[in-house]
Design a protein around this motif. Structure first.
Motif, PDB file in Angstrom:
ATOM      1  N   ALA A  64       0.834  -1.202   0.000  1.00 48.47           N
ATOM      2  CA  ALA A  64       0.000   0.000   0.000  1.00 48.47           C
ATOM      3  C   ALA A  64       0.870   1.255   0.000  1.00 48.47           C
ATOM      4  O   ALA A  64       0.587   2.218  -0.723  1.00 48.47           O
ATOM      5  CB  ALA A  64      -0.932  -0.006   1.211  1.00 48.47           C
ATOM      6  N   ALA A  65       1.930   1.245   0.795  1.00 49.40           N
ATOM      7  CA  ALA A  65       2.842   2.394   0.831  1.00 49.40           C
ATOM      8  C   ALA A  65       3.511   2.594  -0.526  1.00 49.40           C
ATOM      9  O   ALA A  65       3.685   3.732  -0.973  1.00 49.40           O
ATOM     10  CB  ALA A  65       3.885   2.201   1.919  1.00 49.40           C
ATOM     11  N   LYS A  66       3.872   1.525  -1.191  1.00 46.02           N
ATOM     12  CA  LYS A  66       4.475   1.628  -2.522  1.00 46.02           C
ATOM     13  C   LYS A  66       3.494   2.240  -3.521  1.00 46.02           C
ATOM     14  O   LYS A  66       3.887   3.046  -4.368  1.00 46.02           O
ATOM     15  CB  LYS A  66       4.941   0.259  -3.013  1.00 46.02           C
ATOM     16  CG  LYS A  66       6.174  -0.236  -2.304  1.00 46.02           C
ATOM     17  CD  LYS A  66       6.548  -1.628  -2.794  1.00 46.02           C
ATOM     18  CE  LYS A  66       7.686  -2.209  -1.969  1.00 46.02           C
ATOM     19  NZ  LYS A  66       8.031  -3.575  -2.385  1.00 46.02           N
ATOM     20  N   LEU A  67       2.235   1.849  -3.438  1.00 47.06           N
ATOM     21  CA  LEU A  67       1.233   2.425  -4.326  1.00 47.06           C
ATOM     22  C   LEU A  67       1.111   3.933  -4.115  1.00 47.06           C
ATOM     23  O   LEU A  67       1.043   4.703  -5.075  1.00 47.06           O
ATOM     24  CB  LEU A  67      -0.125   1.751  -4.117  1.00 47.06           C
ATOM     25  CG  LEU A  67      -0.254   0.325  -4.617  1.00 47.06           C
ATOM     26  CD1 LEU A  67      -1.563  -0.299  -4.132  1.00 47.06           C
ATOM     27  CD2 LEU A  67      -0.168   0.283  -6.126  1.00 47.06           C
ATOM     28  N   VAL A  68       1.083   4.348  -2.866  1.00 46.11           N
ATOM     29  CA  VAL A  68       1.000   5.779  -2.561  1.00 46.11           C
ATOM     30  C   VAL A  68       2.261   6.498  -3.041  1.00 46.11           C
ATOM     31  O   VAL A  68       2.185   7.602  -3.604  1.00 46.11           O
ATOM     32  CB  VAL A  68       0.750   6.008  -1.053  1.00 46.11           C
ATOM     33  CG1 VAL A  68       0.862   7.480  -0.697  1.00 46.11           C
ATOM     34  CG2 VAL A  68      -0.613   5.459  -0.661  1.00 46.11           C
ATOM     35  N   LEU A  69       3.423   5.878  -2.860  1.00 46.20           N
ATOM     36  CA  LEU A  69       4.670   6.484  -3.337  1.00 46.20           C
ATOM     37  C   LEU A  69       4.692   6.599  -4.859  1.00 46.20           C
ATOM     38  O   LEU A  69       5.206   7.586  -5.399  1.00 46.20           O
ATOM     39  CB  LEU A  69       5.870   5.689  -2.835  1.00 46.20           C
ATOM     40  CG  LEU A  69       6.196   5.858  -1.355  1.00 46.20           C
ATOM     41  CD1 LEU A  69       7.312   4.904  -0.933  1.00 46.20           C
ATOM     42  CD2 LEU A  69       6.565   7.293  -1.036  1.00 46.20           C
ATOM     43  N   ILE A  70       4.144   5.613  -5.545  1.00 45.91           N
ATOM     44  CA  ILE A  70       4.052   5.691  -7.004  1.00 45.91           C
ATOM     45  C   ILE A  70       3.199   6.890  -7.410  1.00 45.91           C
ATOM     46  O   ILE A  70       3.546   7.640  -8.321  1.00 45.91           O
ATOM     47  CB  ILE A  70       3.482   4.376  -7.584  1.00 45.91           C
ATOM     48  CG1 ILE A  70       4.523   3.272  -7.467  1.00 45.91           C
ATOM     49  CG2 ILE A  70       3.027   4.556  -9.029  1.00 45.91           C
ATOM     50  CD1 ILE A  70       3.981   1.888  -7.751  1.00 45.91           C
ATOM     51  N   TRP A  71       2.095   7.086  -6.721  1.00 46.18           N
ATOM     52  CA  TRP A  71       1.229   8.227  -7.027  1.00 46.18           C
ATOM     53  C   TRP A  71       1.962   9.538  -6.772  1.00 46.18           C
ATOM     54  O   TRP A  71       1.906  10.458  -7.591  1.00 46.18           O
ATOM     55  CB  TRP A  71      -0.059   8.139  -6.223  1.00 46.18           C
ATOM     56  CG  TRP A  71      -1.006   9.268  -6.486  1.00 46.18           C
ATOM     57  CD1 TRP A  71      -1.407   9.736  -7.705  1.00 46.18           C
ATOM     58  CD2 TRP A  71      -1.664  10.070  -5.523  1.00 46.18           C
ATOM     59  NE1 TRP A  71      -2.278  10.782  -7.547  1.00 46.18           N
ATOM     60  CE2 TRP A  71      -2.456  11.008  -6.211  1.00 46.18           C
ATOM     61  CE3 TRP A  71      -1.671  10.086  -4.136  1.00 46.18           C
ATOM     62  CZ2 TRP A  71      -3.246  11.942  -5.563  1.00 46.18           C
ATOM     63  CZ3 TRP A  71      -2.462  11.018  -3.493  1.00 46.18           C
ATOM     64  CH2 TRP A  71      -3.234  11.928  -4.200  1.00 46.18           C
ATOM     65  N   LEU A  72       2.659   9.634  -5.647  1.00 48.00           N
ATOM     66  CA  LEU A  72       3.408  10.857  -5.332  1.00 48.00           C
ATOM     67  C   LEU A  72       4.509  11.111  -6.359  1.00 48.00           C
ATOM     68  O   LEU A  72       4.740  12.263  -6.761  1.00 48.00           O
ATOM     69  CB  LEU A  72       3.980  10.779  -3.915  1.00 48.00           C
ATOM     70  CG  LEU A  72       2.946  10.762  -2.791  1.00 48.00           C
ATOM     71  CD1 LEU A  72       3.629  10.557  -1.441  1.00 48.00           C
ATOM     72  CD2 LEU A  72       2.124  12.042  -2.801  1.00 48.00           C
ATOM     73  N   LEU A  73       5.179  10.069  -6.784  1.00 47.26           N
ATOM     74  CA  LEU A  73       6.207  10.211  -7.810  1.00 47.26           C
ATOM     75  C   LEU A  73       5.587  10.677  -9.131  1.00 47.26           C
ATOM     76  O   LEU A  73       6.144  11.545  -9.819  1.00 47.26           O
ATOM     77  CB  LEU A  73       6.950   8.889  -8.012  1.00 47.26           C
ATOM     78  CG  LEU A  73       8.036   8.886  -9.082  1.00 47.26           C
ATOM     79  CD1 LEU A  73       9.142   9.865  -8.713  1.00 47.26           C
ATOM     80  CD2 LEU A  73       8.597   7.496  -9.265  1.00 47.26           C
ATOM     81  N   ALA A  74       4.447  10.131  -9.477  1.00 47.80           N
ATOM     82  CA  ALA A  74       3.764  10.554 -10.701  1.00 47.80           C
ATOM     83  C   ALA A  74       3.339  12.023 -10.606  1.00 47.80           C
ATOM     84  O   ALA A  74       3.432  12.766 -11.590  1.00 47.80           O
ATOM     85  CB  ALA A  74       2.551   9.663 -10.963  1.00 47.80           C
TER      86      ALA A  74
END
Length: 99
Positions: A64-74
């Motif tokens: 879940a944290a990785k998904l949120v980090l992907i969104w923040l990176l995008a």
């Protein structure tokens, strides 16, 4: 269908809708700056909604944290790319006006 599944479905559908609107804006808006605005705003919202819809399916908190980090990176990449494109358009317009 459980209430959680209903909310997830609505979030995923809303995310896809915003992606579709952003894509439509890319083709229909008149100039580069308007197109970039449509892509950066609407597509980032669409991605955020899709991430929210997928989060309950995450196998662990780390996923879940990785998904949120992907969104923040995008978000960061999109803002940076839009800024660079806007600068290039501005420079091109300034050069055209000086000629």
């Amino acid at each position: 269908m459980t209430p959680l599944e209903l909310v997830q479905s609505l979030l995923l559908l809303a995310g896809c809708f915003f992606y579709a609107v952003g894509t439509l804006g890319l083709f229909r808006l008149p100039d580069t700056l308007s197109r970039i605005h449509a892509l950066t705003k609407v597509d980032n919202l669409g991605l955020g909604l899709i991430i929210l819809g997928v989060l309950p399916f995450a196998a662990s908190l780390a996923v879940a944290a990785k998904l949120v980090l992907i969104w923040l990176l995008a978000l960061a990449a999109s803002a940076t790319a839009a800024h660079l494109v806007a600068l290039a358009v501005r420079r091109r317009d300034e050069e055209e006006h000086h000629d």
